[in-house]
Design a protein around this motif. Structure first.
Motif, PDB file in Angstrom:
ATOM      1  N   THR A  36      -8.738  25.533  -7.787  1.00 36.14           N
ATOM      2  CA  THR A  36      -7.321  26.252  -7.849  1.00 36.14           C
ATOM      3  C   THR A  36      -6.198  25.633  -8.176  1.00 36.14           C
ATOM      4  OG1 THR A  36      -8.203  28.509  -6.701  1.00 36.14           O
ATOM      5  CG2 THR A  36      -5.594  28.255  -7.068  1.00 36.14           C
ATOM      6  N   CYS A  37      -5.953  24.657  -7.417  1.00 38.00           N
ATOM      7  CA  CYS A  37      -4.864  23.880  -7.567  1.00 38.00           C
ATOM      8  C   CYS A  37      -4.788  23.228  -8.658  1.00 38.00           C
ATOM      9  CB  CYS A  37      -4.917  22.859  -6.277  1.00 38.00           C
ATOM     10  SG  CYS A  37      -3.610  21.654  -6.330  1.00 38.00           S
ATOM     11  N   LEU A  38      -6.236  22.214  -8.881  1.00 42.04           N
ATOM     12  CA  LEU A  38      -6.123  21.365 -10.334  1.00 42.04           C
ATOM     13  C   LEU A  38      -6.113  22.202 -11.460  1.00 42.04           C
ATOM     14  CD1 LEU A  38      -8.485  18.691  -8.329  1.00 42.04           C
ATOM     15  CD2 LEU A  38      -6.168  18.454  -8.791  1.00 42.04           C
ATOM     16  N   ARG A  39      -6.808  23.154 -11.394  1.00 42.26           N
ATOM     17  CA  ARG A  39      -6.958  23.989 -12.786  1.00 42.26           C
ATOM     18  C   ARG A  39      -5.747  24.514 -12.996  1.00 42.26           C
ATOM     19  NH1 ARG A  39      -8.414  29.705 -12.719  1.00 42.26           N
ATOM     20  NH2 ARG A  39      -9.440  30.150 -14.857  1.00 42.26           N
ATOM     21  N   SER A  40      -4.991  24.969 -12.319  1.00 39.22           N
ATOM     22  CA  SER A  40      -3.693  25.618 -12.615  1.00 39.22           C
ATOM     23  C   SER A  40      -2.590  24.487 -12.710  1.00 39.22           C
ATOM     24  CB  SER A  40      -3.353  26.604 -11.642  1.00 39.22           C
ATOM     25  OG  SER A  40      -4.048  27.770 -11.434  1.00 39.22           O
ATOM     26  N   GLY A  41      -2.763  23.680 -12.223  1.00 41.04           N
ATOM     27  CA  GLY A  41      -1.581  22.473 -12.549  1.00 41.04           C
ATOM     28  C   GLY A  41      -1.811  21.977 -13.840  1.00 41.04           C
ATOM     29  N   ILE A  42      -2.986  21.765 -13.996  1.00 36.15           N
ATOM     30  CA  ILE A  42      -3.383  21.029 -15.566  1.00 36.15           C
ATOM     31  C   ILE A  42      -2.832  22.040 -16.649  1.00 36.15           C
ATOM     32  CG2 ILE A  42      -5.357  20.056 -16.982  1.00 36.15           C
ATOM     33  CD1 ILE A  42      -6.459  19.069 -14.484  1.00 36.15           C
ATOM     34  N   ALA A  43      -3.402  23.359 -16.333  1.00 35.02           N
ATOM     35  CA  ALA A  43      -2.939  24.312 -17.207  1.00 35.02           C
ATOM     36  C   ALA A  43      -1.510  24.340 -17.592  1.00 35.02           C
ATOM     37  CB  ALA A  43      -3.667  25.485 -16.836  1.00 35.02           C
ATOM     38  N   ALA A  44      -0.716  24.428 -16.687  1.00 37.94           N
ATOM     39  CA  ALA A  44       0.548  24.529 -16.485  1.00 37.94           C
ATOM     40  C   ALA A  44       1.299  23.227 -17.514  1.00 37.94           C
ATOM     41  CB  ALA A  44       1.217  24.459 -15.155  1.00 37.94           C
ATOM     42  N   VAL A  45       0.885  22.274 -17.389  1.00 36.76           N
ATOM     43  CA  VAL A  45       1.299  21.125 -18.189  1.00 36.76           C
ATOM     44  C   VAL A  45       0.655  21.208 -19.656  1.00 36.76           C
ATOM     45  CG1 VAL A  45       1.134  18.594 -18.477  1.00 36.76           C
ATOM     46  CG2 VAL A  45       1.512  19.544 -16.360  1.00 36.76           C
ATOM     47  N   ALA A  46      -0.460  21.605 -19.847  1.00 33.82           N
ATOM     48  CA  ALA A  46      -1.218  21.742 -20.805  1.00 33.82           C
ATOM     49  C   ALA A  46      -0.406  22.906 -21.949  1.00 33.82           C
ATOM     50  CB  ALA A  46      -2.518  22.057 -20.793  1.00 33.82           C
ATOM     51  N   ILE A  47      -0.071  24.076 -21.166  1.00 35.92           N
ATOM     52  CA  ILE A  47       0.395  25.078 -21.974  1.00 35.92           C
ATOM     53  C   ILE A  47       1.852  24.874 -22.406  1.00 35.92           C
ATOM     54  CG2 ILE A  47       1.191  27.621 -22.055  1.00 35.92           C
ATOM     55  CD1 ILE A  47      -1.121  28.195 -20.154  1.00 35.92           C
ATOM     56  N   TRP A  48       2.589  24.051 -21.516  1.00 36.09           N
ATOM     57  CA  TRP A  48       4.102  23.537 -21.923  1.00 36.09           C
ATOM     58  C   TRP A  48       3.901  22.642 -23.156  1.00 36.09           C
ATOM     59  CZ3 TRP A  48       8.868  24.564 -19.503  1.00 36.09           C
ATOM     60  CH2 TRP A  48       9.741  23.575 -19.943  1.00 36.09           C
ATOM     61  N   LEU A  49       3.059  22.046 -23.330  1.00 33.71           N
ATOM     62  CA  LEU A  49       2.954  20.720 -24.257  1.00 33.71           C
ATOM     63  C   LEU A  49       2.385  21.591 -25.606  1.00 33.71           C
ATOM     64  CD1 LEU A  49       1.392  17.826 -22.279  1.00 33.71           C
ATOM     65  CD2 LEU A  49       3.907  18.170 -23.298  1.00 33.71           C
ATOM     66  N   MET A  50       1.428  22.707 -25.342  1.00 33.69           N
ATOM     67  CA  MET A  50       0.573  23.046 -26.490  1.00 33.69           C
ATOM     68  C   MET A  50       1.590  24.305 -27.183  1.00 33.69           C
ATOM     69  SD  MET A  50      -3.126  23.609 -25.382  1.00 33.69           S
ATOM     70  CE  MET A  50      -4.269  22.338 -24.969  1.00 33.69           C
ATOM     71  N   ALA A  51       2.343  24.906 -26.535  1.00 34.38           N
ATOM     72  CA  ALA A  51       2.887  26.051 -26.963  1.00 34.38           C
ATOM     73  C   ALA A  51       4.572  26.030 -26.841  1.00 34.38           C
ATOM     74  CB  ALA A  51       2.820  27.466 -26.047  1.00 34.38           C
ATOM     75  N   ARG A  52       5.316  26.034 -28.111  1.00 31.69           N
ATOM     76  CA  ARG A  52       6.538  25.833 -28.068  1.00 31.69           C
ATOM     77  C   ARG A  52       7.345  27.225 -27.380  1.00 31.69           C
ATOM     78  NH1 ARG A  52       7.553  25.168 -34.340  1.00 31.69           N
ATOM     79  NH2 ARG A  52       5.920  26.807 -34.271  1.00 31.69           N
ATOM     80  N   GLU A  53       6.934  28.026 -27.384  1.00 31.99           N
ATOM     81  CA  GLU A  53       7.172  29.486 -26.890  1.00 31.99           C
ATOM     82  C   GLU A  53       7.559  29.313 -25.310  1.00 31.99           C
ATOM     83  OE1 GLU A  53       3.351  30.777 -27.972  1.00 31.99           O
ATOM     84  OE2 GLU A  53       4.905  29.357 -28.741  1.00 31.99           O
ATOM     85  N   ALA A  54       6.485  28.246 -24.647  1.00 32.44           N
ATOM     86  CA  ALA A  54       6.293  27.921 -23.327  1.00 32.44           C
ATOM     87  C   ALA A  54       7.632  27.164 -22.704  1.00 32.44           C
ATOM     88  CB  ALA A  54       5.299  27.293 -22.930  1.00 32.44           C
ATOM     89  N   ARG A  55       8.335  26.725 -23.489  1.00 33.24           N
ATOM     90  CA  ARG A  55       9.403  25.916 -23.017  1.00 33.24           C
ATOM     91  C   ARG A  55      10.954  26.671 -23.192  1.00 33.24           C
ATOM     92  NH1 ARG A  55       5.864  22.355 -25.843  1.00 33.24           N
ATOM     93  NH2 ARG A  55       7.016  22.490 -27.813  1.00 33.24           N
TER      94      ARG A  55
END
Length: 303
Positions: A36-55
């Motif tokens: 849970t910890c690692l999966r979500s931590g990585i996903a938060a960073v990845a979505i932040w980088l992949m999706a402009r709307e996340a920023r």
């Protein structure tokens, strides 16, 4: 906006990626809290980088929706490590039942006669999971507790969808779905971290599975869904995305030899059938956006 053929491929790809969650979670040699910890931590960073709307779009509604989504993510992983992946995904698919109950209260959306019939059908499918006793197995050591956690995941997913609909009705002032997804993953990471430490030493393949879960099974799948839904009607999208609950138990059977019980399979068919029928009826009446049913318009994951 992508072409329709490209959008369909994006939705299929998203559904396939989502469907691999159960098998990958069971395969990684980490504890449930570590995953849970690692999966979500990585996903938060990845979505932040992949999706402009996340920023952007960090409005006042983001924290509440993020908490509900973080609970969904956490309970999904915990359930998968205790019961079969089929039970987990089917029980999480009962979210429309809670939406039908919560809608009038939280969103002031009336419950119609056909909604009551749908609620009865989903409740009946839910009850079938608790008929008899599932025997513990290597990949499902505590089915009863796992089933309860999966029900909780479905409930919090319904709260997440309610929150996303509430945010969407605010014209952007309440925040964006992408921001809520990033924040939800960040909260899940922070909450799970104390229970995950120390991580210890693990094989490269296990770390690869964790990276896959965060980058592909959550982040890339989320991007595919949001892009694909720009060009595909809600009903067609909902039918394409049903690939996920269909394939999910197939992957765990192939890679882990896991077989759900007969009552669970019947219950899953009832739940998915009722959800599909409701989506078709709602799309024809256009009185209740299909985006509220499961993944549509602002699906963060399934999990």
């Amino acid at each position: 906006m992508p072409s329709r053929s490209t959008a369909r491929l994006q939705l299929v790809a998203a559904a396939v990626l989502f469907s691999t969650g159960g098998a990958a979670i069971k395969a990684a040699a980490f504890t449930a809290w570590q995953i849970t910890c690692l999966r979500s931590g990585i996903a938060a960073v990845a979505i932040w980088l992949m999706a402009r709307e996340a920023r952007a779009g960090w409005g006042r509604g983001v924290p509440a929706v993020a908490v509900a989504y973080a609970a969904t993510l956490t309970l999904f992983v915990l359930a998968n490590r205790l019961t079969t992946s089929a039970n987990t995904i089917f029980l999480q698919s009962t979210a429309p039942l809670y939406l039908a109950i919560l809608g009038p209260w939280l969103l002031h959306e009336p419950t119609r006669r056909q909604d009551l019939a749908f609620m009865v059908a989903v409740a009946a499918g839910l009850g079938l999971f608790f008929v008899g006793t599932d025997l513990p197995a290597a990949t499902a050591p505590d089915p009863a507790r796992g089933n309860l956690l999966a029900v909780g995941s479905g409930f919090f997913w319904a709260l997440t969808v309610c929150g996303l609909r509430w945010m969407g009705s605010g014209g952007g002032a309440r925040g964006s779905a992408a921001a809520a997804v990033v924040a939800g993953n960040a909260i899940a990471f922070a909450v799970a971290l104390p229970f995950a430490l120390p991580f210890g030493s693990h094989a490269v393949t296990d770390w690869g599975l964790i990276a896959y879960l965060g980058v592909f099974q959550i982040a890339l799948a989320y991007v595919f869904v949001t892009r694909g839904l720009q060009a595909i009607p809600a009903l067609e999208a909902s039918l394409i995305l049903l690939v996920e609950p269909v394939l999910n138990p197939v992957w765990t059977w192939i890679f882990h030899g896991e077989r759900p019980g007969p009552w669970a399979l019947v219950g899953g068919v009832v739940i998915l059938g009722a959800t599909t029928l409701k989506g078709w009826v709602d799309a024809r009446s256009r009185s209740y956006p299909l985006s509220a049913i499961r993944y549509q318009s602002e699906n963060p994951e399934a999990r």
